[in-house]
Enzyme design. Structure first.
Site, PDB file in Angstrom:
ATOM      1  N   TRP A  13      43.514  27.248  -9.400  1.00 16.82           N
ATOM      2  CA  TRP A  13      43.314  26.245 -10.650  1.00 16.82           C
ATOM      3  C   TRP A  13      43.390  24.684 -10.520  1.00 16.82           C
ATOM      4  O   TRP A  13      43.203  23.899 -11.496  1.00 16.82           O
ATOM      5  CB  TRP A  13      44.571  26.840 -11.958  1.00 16.82           C
ATOM      6  CG  TRP A  13      44.067  28.089 -12.075  1.00 16.82           C
ATOM      7  CD1 TRP A  13      43.502  29.027 -11.676  1.00 16.82           C
ATOM      8  CD2 TRP A  13      45.004  28.949 -13.036  1.00 16.82           C
ATOM      9  NE1 TRP A  13      43.357  30.451 -12.078  1.00 16.82           N
ATOM     10  CE2 TRP A  13      44.507  30.137 -12.976  1.00 16.82           C
ATOM     11  CE3 TRP A  13      46.107  28.812 -13.693  1.00 16.82           C
ATOM     12  CZ2 TRP A  13      44.986  31.282 -13.852  1.00 16.82           C
ATOM     13  CZ3 TRP A  13      46.568  29.488 -14.786  1.00 16.82           C
ATOM     14  CH2 TRP A  13      46.161  30.937 -14.763  1.00 16.82           C
ATOM     15  N   HIS A  98      44.755  22.417   1.833  1.00 16.17           N
ATOM     16  CA  HIS A  98      43.713  22.351   0.770  1.00 16.17           C
ATOM     17  C   HIS A  98      42.802  20.787   1.365  1.00 16.17           C
ATOM     18  O   HIS A  98      43.697  20.029   1.548  1.00 16.17           O
ATOM     19  CB  HIS A  98      43.950  22.292  -0.488  1.00 16.17           C
ATOM     20  CG  HIS A  98      42.553  22.629  -1.056  1.00 16.17           C
ATOM     21  ND1 HIS A  98      41.515  21.490  -1.748  1.00 16.17           N
ATOM     22  CD2 HIS A  98      41.895  23.729  -1.902  1.00 16.17           C
ATOM     23  CE1 HIS A  98      40.818  21.936  -1.937  1.00 16.17           C
ATOM     24  NE2 HIS A  98      40.695  23.192  -2.249  1.00 16.17           N
ATOM     25  N   GLU A 100      41.930  18.682  -0.417  1.00 17.33           N
ATOM     26  CA  GLU A 100      41.958  17.671  -1.287  1.00 17.33           C
ATOM     27  C   GLU A 100      43.357  17.192  -1.040  1.00 17.33           C
ATOM     28  O   GLU A 100      43.539  16.104  -1.006  1.00 17.33           O
ATOM     29  CB  GLU A 100      41.926  18.237  -2.792  1.00 17.33           C
ATOM     30  CG  GLU A 100      40.541  18.441  -3.181  1.00 17.33           C
ATOM     31  CD  GLU A 100      40.419  19.462  -4.260  1.00 17.33           C
ATOM     32  OE1 GLU A 100      41.586  19.946  -4.988  1.00 17.33           O
ATOM     33  OE2 GLU A 100      39.253  19.976  -4.401  1.00 17.33           O
ATOM     34  N   GLU A 170      36.710  26.521   3.679  1.00 18.65           N
ATOM     35  CA  GLU A 170      36.191  25.465   2.682  1.00 18.65           C
ATOM     36  C   GLU A 170      35.479  24.257   3.166  1.00 18.65           C
ATOM     37  O   GLU A 170      36.136  23.308   3.365  1.00 18.65           O
ATOM     38  CB  GLU A 170      37.321  25.423   1.722  1.00 18.65           C
ATOM     39  CG  GLU A 170      38.169  26.378   1.011  1.00 18.65           C
ATOM     40  CD  GLU A 170      38.758  26.084  -0.194  1.00 18.65           C
ATOM     41  OE1 GLU A 170      38.603  26.984  -1.125  1.00 18.65           O
ATOM     42  OE2 GLU A 170      39.315  24.841  -0.491  1.00 18.65           O
ATOM     43  N   GLY A 176      33.205  21.994  -5.313  1.00 15.96           N
ATOM     44  CA  GLY A 176      33.037  21.374  -6.894  1.00 15.96           C
ATOM     45  C   GLY A 176      31.495  20.683  -6.646  1.00 15.96           C
ATOM     46  O   GLY A 176      31.114  19.876  -7.812  1.00 15.96           O
ATOM     47  N   SER A 216      32.148  26.535  -4.434  1.00 13.45           N
ATOM     48  CA  SER A 216      31.227  26.722  -5.494  1.00 13.45           C
ATOM     49  C   SER A 216      30.957  28.134  -5.457  1.00 13.45           C
ATOM     50  O   SER A 216      29.697  28.545  -5.634  1.00 13.45           O
ATOM     51  CB  SER A 216      29.898  25.850  -5.139  1.00 13.45           C
ATOM     52  OG  SER A 216      30.229  24.445  -5.211  1.00 13.45           O
ATOM     53  N   GLY A 237      37.441  27.705  -7.035  1.00  9.89           N
ATOM     54  CA  GLY A 237      38.154  26.623  -7.717  1.00  9.89           C
ATOM     55  C   GLY A 237      37.561  26.603  -9.515  1.00  9.89           C
ATOM     56  O   GLY A 237      38.033  27.466 -10.268  1.00  9.89           O
ATOM     57  N   GLY A 238      36.448  25.984  -9.651  1.00  6.09           N
ATOM     58  CA  GLY A 238      35.880  25.701 -10.944  1.00  6.09           C
ATOM     59  C   GLY A 238      35.880  26.810 -11.997  1.00  6.09           C
ATOM     60  O   GLY A 238      36.200  27.007 -12.939  1.00  6.09           O
TER      61      GLY A 238
HETATM   62  P1  13P Z   1      35.044  25.093  -6.267  1.00  3.96           P
HETATM   63  O1  13P Z   1      34.846  26.692  -6.622  1.00  3.96           O
HETATM   64  O2  13P Z   1      35.240  24.439  -7.833  1.00  3.96           O
HETATM   65  O3  13P Z   1      33.784  24.584  -5.502  1.00  3.96           O
HETATM   66  O4  13P Z   1      36.509  24.535  -5.415  1.00  3.96           O
HETATM   67  C1  13P Z   1      36.801  25.450  -4.259  1.00  3.96           C
HETATM   68  C2  13P Z   1      37.962  25.000  -3.858  1.00  3.96           C
HETATM   69  O5  13P Z   1      38.401  23.965  -3.604  1.00  3.96           O
HETATM   70  C3  13P Z   1      39.124  26.241  -4.075  1.00  3.96           C
HETATM   71  O6  13P Z   1      40.236  25.843  -3.105  1.00  3.96           O
END
Ligand code: 13P
Length: 254
Positions: A13, A98, A100, A170, A176, A216, A237-238
């Site tokens: 999330w 991750h 990020e 990933e 995203g 995605s 994610g999203g």
């Molecule tokens: P999205 O599904 O938004 O592309 O993000 C993937 C993600 O970073 C899951 O950890």
């Protein structure tokens, strides 16, 4: 679908959802996914919602994950959260490294490795993330980067620990962006990661490790990606922020 390893689909999330919103979401997921036995389902809310979400899923098939933790057990580390603190809320999984966090918090493979070892020491199952940038992929460096991240993040783990570790592939360019890896691109990267695990540990243990794809993932592309032989789940994610999106991804992958 018939798979060698049980699929594990987790919702990351990220920095979304107040406690009230988190409860709404998880109640909806229980309603939609409460009967699913074929797939391991995990939600990873922000720290602030772990306590309430934990109570809500106590008697369900949905498991709880966190998005990060400290490599330290306790002490003067302002703003950090330890594995022991997560365990108080019956957290079973923790996302580590991750992209990020690698990008914005400068997390290195060595730090991710310390966290992975600390997670195992506390009997939490780490979900260790690796992935190349677009520049690295286009520069022909994908395997070099993935190999380095994987070996660095898992150095010193025992075979038992690695079998209980989940890897998330990933690709940074797919996160995203709405531009998912094709099923073939995902399979190729996953097969490479499994080969690297076989070299670093051994072939038998590499066959047991579940490797998730993240980037995605949506209801419309989940099934064809999950069908790939070395893809053992998804880190979403999203699309995990809405009941319909996440539950359709799970249902479409059964
Ligand atoms: P999205 O599904 O938004 O592309 O993000 C993937 C993600 O970073 C899951 O950890």
């Amino acid at each position: 679908m018939q798979k060698e390893r049980k699929l594990i689909i987790a919702g990351n999330w990220k920095m979304n959802k107040t406690v009230a919103e988190a409860l709404d979401l998880v109640q909806g997921l229980k309603r939609e996914l409460g009967a699913v036995k074929e797939i391991d389902i995990v939600v990873c809310p922000p720290f602030t919602a772990l306590g309430e979400v934990s109570k809500q899923i106590l008697d369900s098939n949905i498991r709880l994950g966190a998005q990060n933790m400290s490599e330290q057990n306790e002490g003067a580390y302002t703003g950090e959260v330890s594995a022991g603190m997560l365990k108080e809320f019956s957290v079973r999984f923790v996302i580590l490294g991750h992209s990020e966090r690698r990008q914005y918090q400068n997390e290195s493979d060595a730090l991710v490795c310390k966290k992975t070892l600390a997670a195992h020491a506390a009997s939490l199952k780490p979900i260790v993330c690796v992935g190349e940038t677009l520049q690295e992929r286009e520069g022909g460096k994908m395997e070099e980067v993935l190999g380095q991240q994987l070996r660095g993040s898992l150095a010193g783990l025992t075979k038992e620990q690695i079998a209980d570790t989940i890897i998330a592939y990933e690709p940074v360019w797919a996160i995203g962006t709405g531009r998912n890896a094709t099923p073939q691109q995902a399979q190729q990267a996953h097969a490479f990661l499994r080969k690297t695990l076989a070299e670093q540990f051994d072939g038998a243990v590499a066959k047991r490790v579940r490797i998730q794809y993240g980037g995605s993932v949506k209801p419309g592309n989940a099934r064809e990606i999950m069908c790939q032989p070395d893809v053992d789940g998804a880190l979403v994610g999203g699309a995990s922020l809405e009941v319909r999106g996440f539950s359709d991804i799970v249902k479409n992958s059964i």
